[in-house]
Design a protein around this motif. Sequence first.
Motif, PDB file in Angstrom:
ATOM      1  N   GLU A   4     179.377  27.066  69.320  1.00  0.00           N
ATOM      2  CA  GLU A   4     178.045  26.505  69.573  1.00  0.00           C
ATOM      3  C   GLU A   4     178.139  25.120  70.204  1.00  0.00           C
ATOM      4  O   GLU A   4     177.325  24.772  71.073  1.00  0.00           O
ATOM      5  CB  GLU A   4     177.249  26.455  68.273  1.00  0.00           C
ATOM      6  CG  GLU A   4     176.784  27.808  67.766  1.00  0.00           C
ATOM      7  CD  GLU A   4     177.889  28.669  67.163  1.00  0.00           C
ATOM      8  OE1 GLU A   4     177.667  29.874  66.987  1.00  0.00           O
ATOM      9  OE2 GLU A   4     178.985  28.129  66.875  1.00  0.00           O
ATOM     10  N   PHE A   5     179.115  24.313  69.780  1.00  0.00           N
ATOM     11  CA  PHE A   5     179.291  22.995  70.401  1.00  0.00           C
ATOM     12  C   PHE A   5     179.920  23.120  71.784  1.00  0.00           C
ATOM     13  O   PHE A   5     179.574  22.363  72.701  1.00  0.00           O
ATOM     14  CB  PHE A   5     180.112  22.089  69.497  1.00  0.00           C
ATOM     15  CG  PHE A   5     179.288  21.367  68.466  1.00  0.00           C
ATOM     16  CD1 PHE A   5     178.798  20.097  68.707  1.00  0.00           C
ATOM     17  CD2 PHE A   5     178.977  21.973  67.256  1.00  0.00           C
ATOM     18  CE1 PHE A   5     178.010  19.436  67.761  1.00  0.00           C
ATOM     19  CE2 PHE A   5     178.195  21.330  66.312  1.00  0.00           C
ATOM     20  CZ  PHE A   5     177.716  20.056  66.557  1.00  0.00           C
ATOM     21  N   ALA A   6     180.820  24.065  71.959  1.00  0.00           N
ATOM     22  CA  ALA A   6     181.434  24.264  73.269  1.00  0.00           C
ATOM     23  C   ALA A   6     180.390  24.641  74.317  1.00  0.00           C
ATOM     24  O   ALA A   6     180.532  24.292  75.495  1.00  0.00           O
ATOM     25  CB  ALA A   6     182.499  25.352  73.187  1.00  0.00           C
ATOM     26  N   ALA A   7     179.333  25.303  73.889  1.00  0.00           N
ATOM     27  CA  ALA A   7     178.320  25.797  74.821  1.00  0.00           C
ATOM     28  C   ALA A   7     177.614  24.681  75.582  1.00  0.00           C
ATOM     29  O   ALA A   7     177.121  24.906  76.691  1.00  0.00           O
ATOM     30  CB  ALA A   7     177.294  26.647  74.071  1.00  0.00           C
TER      31      ALA A   7
ATOM     32  N   LEU B 231     167.340  16.348  76.967  1.00  0.00           N
ATOM     33  CA  LEU B 231     167.175  14.917  77.205  1.00  0.00           C
ATOM     34  C   LEU B 231     168.195  14.371  78.203  1.00  0.00           C
ATOM     35  O   LEU B 231     167.905  13.444  78.957  1.00  0.00           O
ATOM     36  CB  LEU B 231     167.303  14.158  75.879  1.00  0.00           C
ATOM     37  CG  LEU B 231     166.213  14.421  74.833  1.00  0.00           C
ATOM     38  CD1 LEU B 231     166.634  13.876  73.478  1.00  0.00           C
ATOM     39  CD2 LEU B 231     164.894  13.799  75.275  1.00  0.00           C
ATOM     40  N   GLN B 232     169.419  14.941  78.179  1.00  0.00           N
ATOM     41  CA  GLN B 232     170.515  14.440  79.009  1.00  0.00           C
ATOM     42  C   GLN B 232     171.234  15.616  79.678  1.00  0.00           C
ATOM     43  O   GLN B 232     172.367  15.963  79.336  1.00  0.00           O
ATOM     44  CB  GLN B 232     171.509  13.645  78.145  1.00  0.00           C
ATOM     45  CG  GLN B 232     170.953  12.402  77.510  1.00  0.00           C
ATOM     46  CD  GLN B 232     170.756  11.272  78.510  1.00  0.00           C
ATOM     47  OE1 GLN B 232     171.314  11.290  79.605  1.00  0.00           O
ATOM     48  NE2 GLN B 232     169.967  10.275  78.135  1.00  0.00           N
ATOM     49  N   PRO B 233     170.586  16.268  80.639  1.00  0.00           N
ATOM     50  CA  PRO B 233     171.168  17.488  81.218  1.00  0.00           C
ATOM     51  C   PRO B 233     172.488  17.272  81.944  1.00  0.00           C
ATOM     52  O   PRO B 233     173.311  18.187  82.011  1.00  0.00           O
ATOM     53  CB  PRO B 233     170.077  17.991  82.163  1.00  0.00           C
ATOM     54  CG  PRO B 233     169.242  16.782  82.464  1.00  0.00           C
ATOM     55  CD  PRO B 233     169.267  15.956  81.214  1.00  0.00           C
ATOM     56  N   ASP B 234     172.718  16.079  82.491  1.00  0.00           N
ATOM     57  CA  ASP B 234     173.909  15.852  83.303  1.00  0.00           C
ATOM     58  C   ASP B 234     174.933  14.938  82.644  1.00  0.00           C
ATOM     59  O   ASP B 234     175.944  14.587  83.261  1.00  0.00           O
ATOM     60  CB  ASP B 234     173.513  15.254  84.658  1.00  0.00           C
ATOM     61  CG  ASP B 234     172.604  16.184  85.447  1.00  0.00           C
ATOM     62  OD1 ASP B 234     172.812  17.410  85.364  1.00  0.00           O
ATOM     63  OD2 ASP B 234     171.683  15.688  86.127  1.00  0.00           O
TER      64      ASP B 234
ATOM     65  N   PHE C  28     170.683  21.136  67.996  1.00  0.00           N
ATOM     66  CA  PHE C  28     171.130  19.827  68.474  1.00  0.00           C
ATOM     67  C   PHE C  28     171.521  19.905  69.950  1.00  0.00           C
ATOM     68  O   PHE C  28     171.098  19.076  70.764  1.00  0.00           O
ATOM     69  CB  PHE C  28     172.316  19.334  67.645  1.00  0.00           C
ATOM     70  CG  PHE C  28     172.975  18.102  68.200  1.00  0.00           C
ATOM     71  CD1 PHE C  28     172.452  16.847  67.971  1.00  0.00           C
ATOM     72  CD2 PHE C  28     174.137  18.211  68.971  1.00  0.00           C
ATOM     73  CE1 PHE C  28     173.061  15.705  68.499  1.00  0.00           C
ATOM     74  CE2 PHE C  28     174.753  17.080  69.503  1.00  0.00           C
ATOM     75  CZ  PHE C  28     174.213  15.825  69.260  1.00  0.00           C
ATOM     76  N   GLY C  29     172.327  20.912  70.292  1.00  0.00           N
ATOM     77  CA  GLY C  29     172.790  21.035  71.667  1.00  0.00           C
ATOM     78  C   GLY C  29     171.658  21.238  72.652  1.00  0.00           C
ATOM     79  O   GLY C  29     171.638  20.623  73.732  1.00  0.00           O
ATOM     80  N   SER C  30     170.700  22.081  72.324  1.00  0.00           N
ATOM     81  CA  SER C  30     169.597  22.339  73.242  1.00  0.00           C
ATOM     82  C   SER C  30     168.737  21.100  73.438  1.00  0.00           C
ATOM     83  O   SER C  30     168.282  20.816  74.559  1.00  0.00           O
ATOM     84  CB  SER C  30     168.748  23.497  72.722  1.00  0.00           C
ATOM     85  OG  SER C  30     168.146  23.184  71.472  1.00  0.00           O
TER      86      SER C  30
ATOM     87  N   GLU D  15     169.240  13.256  65.551  1.00  0.00           N
ATOM     88  CA  GLU D  15     170.602  13.017  66.047  1.00  0.00           C
ATOM     89  C   GLU D  15     170.660  13.199  67.561  1.00  0.00           C
ATOM     90  O   GLU D  15     171.352  12.439  68.263  1.00  0.00           O
ATOM     91  CB  GLU D  15     171.584  13.947  65.348  1.00  0.00           C
ATOM     92  CG  GLU D  15     171.827  13.563  63.892  1.00  0.00           C
ATOM     93  CD  GLU D  15     172.813  14.495  63.200  1.00  0.00           C
ATOM     94  OE1 GLU D  15     173.817  13.991  62.647  1.00  0.00           O
ATOM     95  OE2 GLU D  15     172.587  15.726  63.220  1.00  0.00           O
ATOM     96  N   ALA D  16     169.940  14.180  68.091  1.00  0.00           N
ATOM     97  CA  ALA D  16     169.899  14.384  69.535  1.00  0.00           C
ATOM     98  C   ALA D  16     169.218  13.207  70.225  1.00  0.00           C
ATOM     99  O   ALA D  16     169.653  12.755  71.288  1.00  0.00           O
ATOM    100  CB  ALA D  16     169.178  15.684  69.863  1.00  0.00           C
ATOM    101  N   GLN D  17     168.148  12.692  69.629  1.00  0.00           N
ATOM    102  CA  GLN D  17     167.442  11.558  70.198  1.00  0.00           C
ATOM    103  C   GLN D  17     168.337  10.327  70.239  1.00  0.00           C
ATOM    104  O   GLN D  17     168.393   9.613  71.251  1.00  0.00           O
ATOM    105  CB  GLN D  17     166.189  11.261  69.379  1.00  0.00           C
ATOM    106  CG  GLN D  17     165.389  10.059  69.876  1.00  0.00           C
ATOM    107  CD  GLN D  17     164.850  10.243  71.277  1.00  0.00           C
ATOM    108  OE1 GLN D  17     164.359  11.329  71.620  1.00  0.00           O
ATOM    109  NE2 GLN D  17     164.931   9.202  72.103  1.00  0.00           N
ATOM    110  N   MET D  18     169.081  10.066  69.159  1.00  0.00           N
ATOM    111  CA  MET D  18     169.965   8.899  69.123  1.00  0.00           C
ATOM    112  C   MET D  18     171.109   9.052  70.114  1.00  0.00           C
ATOM    113  O   MET D  18     171.503   8.091  70.787  1.00  0.00           O
ATOM    114  CB  MET D  18     170.483   8.683  67.704  1.00  0.00           C
ATOM    115  CG  MET D  18     169.389   8.256  66.728  1.00  0.00           C
ATOM    116  SD  MET D  18     169.960   8.094  65.019  1.00  0.00           S
ATOM    117  CE  MET D  18     170.974   6.610  65.125  1.00  0.00           C
TER     118      MET D  18
END
Length: 306
Positions: free
Chosen positions: A149-152, A125-128, A118-120, A82-85
């Motif tokens: 966890e999602f807010a982080a 992959l997309q830091p900005d 997922f967040g990490s 999911e993070a990759q997509m």
Amino acid sequence: MAWVWQFSHDGDPYPISATLAANNLAVAVKTHDATDWMSTYDTSLSAVTGPTRVAELVAQFESAGVPFHAWCVVKGLDPSLEAQMASEVLSAGARSLIIDLEAGAGFYEGNAETAVLFGSQVRALQPDATITVSIDPRPWRATLVPLAEFAAFSNGWLPQVYWETFNSPANVTEYDYAGYGASSTGITPELILEGTMNVLSPYSLPIYPVGQGDSASMDLWQRFVDHSTSNGMNTLSSWRYGVTNPAVWPLLSSVAALHETYVIQEGDALSVLAEQWGVSVEQIAELNGIVDPNFVQIGQVVCRPS
């Protein structure tokens, strides 16, 4: 902004882009559901089949003058994929990615640990990138998903303020239990927004409410707009294009025209912007509903006080 779910339900991209361009509005197109691209569900020839199709849609909407954003459902069952997509959608040119995070069948099935994973990974992959989260803001539903966890790793919230969908005796009872006095007012835009602000205020992220597009009442839509903007929530959208009353588009356009906006860049601070704009930090914070003036994020959109 107008949300698009499936082109087979909401219409062809060309008339959508023409309508939104005429009203100076953006679009948010659903690109994938968990690990399935939307062509799995959307029978339209315009359906998203992968990153290449996302890039084509980006070019089509942006060339028409419509800023392109994407949204998806994250389920937490395969957080790495999911993070990759999510990263592929952003790399294809989407200005931001909105994560639909809800509890219940067909939605989030993971836990706090998978949310962190997922967040990490998506931030590696997309830091900005600008990543926001859309939730069901009813207090007893919002706590069923890992908000903290999602807010982080997120830049803001898009709560679903659906005053007619939520207008049921069961929800009136639940809001009464939560102390909102719904039995005397019913489920109104103002009541949902007040509950939303209480639920999300601990996270110090901007809130961009989503209105109920298929509401037949322009009076309720105006109340939604008025209560949102009076509380510093100046970026609004409608779920979803195919069912929204056409009168909503010029209403949203008029809100957008009220304020010049600025996207927070690396190194920005409200104190710096206040000096550049000739206003106070407090004015910027109040207009934008910013709880902690010392905390802003790259990609966050702020309105400039007049």
